[in-house]
Motif scaffolding. Structure first.
Motif, PDB file in Angstrom:
ATOM      1  N   ALA A  20      -0.737  -1.139  10.261  1.00 45.76           N
ATOM      2  CA  ALA A  20      -0.657   0.705   9.681  1.00 45.76           C
ATOM      3  C   ALA A  20       0.205   1.290  10.235  1.00 45.76           C
ATOM      4  O   ALA A  20      -0.044   2.775   9.782  1.00 45.76           O
ATOM      5  CB  ALA A  20      -1.626   0.930   9.449  1.00 45.76           C
ATOM      6  N   VAL A  21       1.780   1.048  11.168  1.00 41.78           N
ATOM      7  CA  VAL A  21       2.931   1.630  11.621  1.00 41.78           C
ATOM      8  C   VAL A  21       3.553   2.205  10.291  1.00 41.78           C
ATOM      9  O   VAL A  21       3.937   3.572   9.878  1.00 41.78           O
ATOM     10  CB  VAL A  21       3.636   1.681  12.490  1.00 41.78           C
ATOM     11  CG1 VAL A  21       1.818   1.625  13.767  1.00 41.78           C
ATOM     12  CG2 VAL A  21       3.896   0.624  12.314  1.00 41.78           C
ATOM     13  N   GLY A  22       4.050   1.185   9.197  1.00 35.06           N
ATOM     14  CA  GLY A  22       4.244   1.312   7.783  1.00 35.06           C
ATOM     15  C   GLY A  22       5.049   0.202   7.786  1.00 35.06           C
ATOM     16  O   GLY A  22       6.100   0.371   7.300  1.00 35.06           O
ATOM     17  N   LYS A  23       5.130  -0.498   8.285  1.00 38.30           N
ATOM     18  CA  LYS A  23       6.388  -1.590   8.086  1.00 38.30           C
ATOM     19  C   LYS A  23       6.467  -1.873   6.012  1.00 38.30           C
ATOM     20  O   LYS A  23       7.181  -2.502   6.065  1.00 38.30           O
ATOM     21  CB  LYS A  23       5.667  -2.495   8.725  1.00 38.30           C
ATOM     22  CG  LYS A  23       5.388  -2.264  10.210  1.00 38.30           C
ATOM     23  CD  LYS A  23       5.072  -3.668  11.609  1.00 38.30           C
ATOM     24  CE  LYS A  23       4.031  -4.502  10.980  1.00 38.30           C
ATOM     25  NZ  LYS A  23       2.462  -3.423  10.538  1.00 38.30           N
ATOM     26  N   SER A  24       4.952  -2.387   6.197  1.00 40.56           N
ATOM     27  CA  SER A  24       5.171  -3.076   4.633  1.00 40.56           C
ATOM     28  C   SER A  24       6.183  -1.884   3.839  1.00 40.56           C
ATOM     29  O   SER A  24       6.570  -2.291   2.687  1.00 40.56           O
ATOM     30  CB  SER A  24       3.793  -3.300   4.172  1.00 40.56           C
ATOM     31  OG  SER A  24       3.467  -4.453   4.824  1.00 40.56           O
ATOM     32  N   SER A  25       5.508  -0.657   3.537  1.00 41.73           N
ATOM     33  CA  SER A  25       6.011   0.614   3.049  1.00 41.73           C
ATOM     34  C   SER A  25       7.597   0.466   3.280  1.00 41.73           C
ATOM     35  O   SER A  25       8.486   1.545   2.487  1.00 41.73           O
ATOM     36  CB  SER A  25       5.330   1.864   3.712  1.00 41.73           C
ATOM     37  OG  SER A  25       4.180   1.459   3.657  1.00 41.73           O
ATOM     38  N   PHE A  26       8.023   0.796   4.456  1.00 43.27           N
ATOM     39  CA  PHE A  26       9.597   0.545   5.609  1.00 43.27           C
ATOM     40  C   PHE A  26      10.292  -0.130   4.211  1.00 43.27           C
ATOM     41  O   PHE A  26      11.497  -0.359   3.829  1.00 43.27           O
ATOM     42  CB  PHE A  26       9.982   0.661   6.792  1.00 43.27           C
ATOM     43  CG  PHE A  26      10.698   0.894   6.656  1.00 43.27           C
ATOM     44  CD1 PHE A  26      11.278   1.830   8.023  1.00 43.27           C
ATOM     45  CD2 PHE A  26      11.828  -0.463   7.078  1.00 43.27           C
ATOM     46  CE1 PHE A  26      12.544   1.924   8.256  1.00 43.27           C
ATOM     47  CE2 PHE A  26      13.318  -0.454   7.374  1.00 43.27           C
ATOM     48  CZ  PHE A  26      13.607   0.854   8.169  1.00 43.27           C
ATOM     49  N   LEU A  27      10.085  -0.864   4.192  1.00 44.99           N
ATOM     50  CA  LEU A  27      10.451  -2.404   3.142  1.00 44.99           C
ATOM     51  C   LEU A  27      10.451  -2.647   1.521  1.00 44.99           C
ATOM     52  O   LEU A  27      11.497  -2.879   0.924  1.00 44.99           O
ATOM     53  CB  LEU A  27       9.833  -4.245   3.748  1.00 44.99           C
ATOM     54  CG  LEU A  27      10.402  -4.707   5.079  1.00 44.99           C
ATOM     55  CD1 LEU A  27       9.637  -5.716   4.441  1.00 44.99           C
ATOM     56  CD2 LEU A  27      12.293  -5.005   5.015  1.00 44.99           C
ATOM     57  N   LEU A  28       8.941  -1.612   1.564  1.00 43.92           N
ATOM     58  CA  LEU A  28       9.478  -1.587  -0.176  1.00 43.92           C
ATOM     59  C   LEU A  28      10.336  -0.188  -0.210  1.00 43.92           C
ATOM     60  O   LEU A  28      11.161   0.115  -1.632  1.00 43.92           O
ATOM     61  CB  LEU A  28       8.366  -1.231  -0.381  1.00 43.92           C
ATOM     62  CG  LEU A  28       7.688  -1.190  -1.572  1.00 43.92           C
ATOM     63  CD1 LEU A  28       7.743  -2.622  -2.381  1.00 43.92           C
ATOM     64  CD2 LEU A  28       5.829  -0.651  -1.975  1.00 43.92           C
ATOM     65  N   ARG A  29      10.771   0.918   0.817  1.00 44.25           N
ATOM     66  CA  ARG A  29      10.896   1.992   0.404  1.00 44.25           C
ATOM     67  C   ARG A  29      12.911   0.904   0.695  1.00 44.25           C
ATOM     68  O   ARG A  29      13.793   1.421  -0.364  1.00 44.25           O
ATOM     69  CB  ARG A  29      11.515   2.675   1.372  1.00 44.25           C
ATOM     70  CG  ARG A  29      12.229   4.433   1.404  1.00 44.25           C
ATOM     71  CD  ARG A  29      12.032   5.241   0.116  1.00 44.25           C
ATOM     72  NE  ARG A  29      10.918   5.868  -0.007  1.00 44.25           N
ATOM     73  CZ  ARG A  29      10.845   6.277  -1.077  1.00 44.25           C
ATOM     74  NH1 ARG A  29      11.087   6.153  -2.745  1.00 44.25           N
ATOM     75  NH2 ARG A  29       9.565   6.955  -1.194  1.00 44.25           N
ATOM     76  N   ASN A  33      12.716   0.407  -3.746  1.00 46.45           N
ATOM     77  CA  ASN A  33      13.053   2.556  -3.405  1.00 46.45           C
ATOM     78  C   ASN A  33      12.035   2.684  -3.905  1.00 46.45           C
ATOM     79  O   ASN A  33      11.577   3.778  -4.946  1.00 46.45           O
ATOM     80  CB  ASN A  33      14.345   2.853  -4.443  1.00 46.45           C
ATOM     81  CG  ASN A  33      14.411   4.562  -4.251  1.00 46.45           C
ATOM     82  OD1 ASN A  33      13.928   5.034  -2.778  1.00 46.45           O
ATOM     83  ND2 ASN A  33      15.051   4.988  -5.024  1.00 46.45           N
ATOM     84  N   GLU A  34      10.555   2.034  -3.914  1.00 47.29           N
ATOM     85  CA  GLU A  34       9.015   2.541  -4.044  1.00 47.29           C
ATOM     86  C   GLU A  34       8.210   3.110  -2.810  1.00 47.29           C
ATOM     87  O   GLU A  34       8.580   2.676  -1.580  1.00 47.29           O
ATOM     88  CB  GLU A  34       8.541   1.988  -4.786  1.00 47.29           C
ATOM     89  CG  GLU A  34       9.050   0.918  -5.613  1.00 47.29           C
ATOM     90  CD  GLU A  34       8.268  -0.301  -6.528  1.00 47.29           C
ATOM     91  OE1 GLU A  34       7.680   0.017  -6.307  1.00 47.29           O
ATOM     92  OE2 GLU A  34       9.261  -0.714  -7.522  1.00 47.29           O
ATOM     93  N   PHE A  35       6.912   3.930  -2.943  1.00 45.84           N
ATOM     94  CA  PHE A  35       6.407   3.804  -2.369  1.00 45.84           C
ATOM     95  C   PHE A  35       4.596   3.942  -2.590  1.00 45.84           C
ATOM     96  O   PHE A  35       4.658   4.822  -3.374  1.00 45.84           O
ATOM     97  CB  PHE A  35       6.634   5.680  -1.502  1.00 45.84           C
ATOM     98  CG  PHE A  35       5.328   5.846  -0.360  1.00 45.84           C
ATOM     99  CD1 PHE A  35       5.352   5.279   0.889  1.00 45.84           C
ATOM    100  CD2 PHE A  35       4.423   6.531  -0.627  1.00 45.84           C
ATOM    101  CE1 PHE A  35       4.607   5.983   1.784  1.00 45.84           C
ATOM    102  CE2 PHE A  35       3.590   7.247   0.227  1.00 45.84           C
ATOM    103  CZ  PHE A  35       3.559   6.261   1.162  1.00 45.84           C
ATOM    104  N   LYS A  36       4.374   3.568  -1.989  1.00 47.52           N
ATOM    105  CA  LYS A  36       2.774   3.294  -2.089  1.00 47.52           C
ATOM    106  C   LYS A  36       1.488   3.920  -1.551  1.00 47.52           C
ATOM    107  O   LYS A  36       1.623   3.627  -0.735  1.00 47.52           O
ATOM    108  CB  LYS A  36       2.369   1.951  -3.074  1.00 47.52           C
ATOM    109  CG  LYS A  36       2.748   1.574  -3.640  1.00 47.52           C
ATOM    110  CD  LYS A  36       2.278   0.175  -4.289  1.00 47.52           C
ATOM    111  CE  LYS A  36       3.360  -0.514  -5.672  1.00 47.52           C
ATOM    112  NZ  LYS A  36       3.726  -2.052  -5.329  1.00 47.52           N
TER     113      LYS A  36
END
Ligand code: GDP
Length: 178
Positions: A20-29, A33-36
Motif C-alpha cells: 500500500a505504499v503505492g508501487k502499483s500506482s507508481f507504475l500506472l502513473r 499516466n493514470e491514477f486510481k
C-alpha cells in the motif's frame, strides 16, 4: 511499447516496499499516466515495459512490481537476484513503511552487494503532506539515503510529481553500472 518487440537489452528494475505504499500506482502513473484512488488489486501483470531517453539514448526498462508478494519474502528475493536497479518505496504518511525500509535493504543485500545494485529510495504520497498530520520529514528520507549511499526523492503517483525524474535518475545509474 515497440522497444519490447526488439531484442534490445532491457534493464530490470524491481519495485520494493511495504504493501500500500503505492508501487502499483507508481507504475500506472509512469507507464499509463493514470491514477486510481482505490487501486485495490495489482495491474494484473508481473512487469511493465518503458522506454526512457537517458542522456540522448533510448533505454528500455522492464519494471517489476512485487505486488501482493510483500509477505512472501522468498519470492521477493528472487526478484532482487536478477535486478539491475531497485525502486524502494515508502509512504510519507506511514511511519511504519519508512521504518521497514531497513528490512528491505537487508533483504536486498542478502543476495546482492549494494555497490552492485543502484537503489532509489522513494518517499511516495507527498501530495498528502499538507493534509496528513504526522508525516515522515523529508530530511529523514535524505538522511537514510545518505546512510545507505542511495539516491532519494519524494514523489506523488497521484499528481505525478517526480515520478519520471525518479526513474530517470535511477536509469542513469543503472546504465552506468551495467
Ligand atoms: P502497492 O500495494 O504498494 O502497490 O500500493 P497501491 O499502488 O495499490 O496504492 C495503495 C493505495 O494508495 C491506493 O488506494 C492508491 O490510490 C493510494 N496511492 C498510491 N500512491 C499515492 C499517492 O502518491 N498519493 C495518494 N494520495 N495516494 C496514493
Amino acid at each position: 511499447d515497440l522497444g519490447y518487440m526488439t531484442s534490445e537489452k532491457a534493464y530490470r528494475i524491481v519495485l520494493a516496499g511495504d504493501a500500500a505504499v503505492g508501487k502499483s500506482s507508481f507504475l500506472l502513473r509512469l507507464c499509463k499516466n493514470e491514477f486510481k484512488l482505490n487501486s485495490s488489486a495489482t495491474l494484473g501483470v508481473d512487469f511493465q515495459m518503458k522506454t526512457l531517453i537517458v542522456d540522448g539514448e533510448p533505454v528500455l526498462l522492464q519494471l517489476w512490481d512485487t505486488a501482493g508478494q510483500e509477505r512472501f519474502r522468498s519470492i521477493a528475493k528472487s526478484y532482487f537476484r536478477r535486478a539491475d536497479g531497485v525502486l524502494l518505496l515508502y509512504d510519507v504518511t506511514c511511519e511504519k513503511s519508512f521504518l521497514n525500509v531497513r528490512d528491505w535493504v537487508d533483504m536486498i543485500e542478502q543476495d546482492v552487494s549494494r555497490e552492485d545494485i543502484p537503489i532509489m529510495l522513494v518517499g511516495n504520497k507527498c501530495d498528502l503532506r499538507p493534509e496528513a498530520g504526522n508525516c515522515v520529514p523529508t530530511s529523514y528520507g535524505e538522511k537514510l539515503a545518505m546512510t545507505y549511499n542511495t539516491l532519494f526523492c519524494e514523489t506523488s503517483a497521484k499528481d505525478g510529481s517526480n515520478i519520471l525524474e525518479a526513474v530517470l535518475h535511477l536509469a542513469r545509474q543503472v546504465t552506468k553500472y551495467a
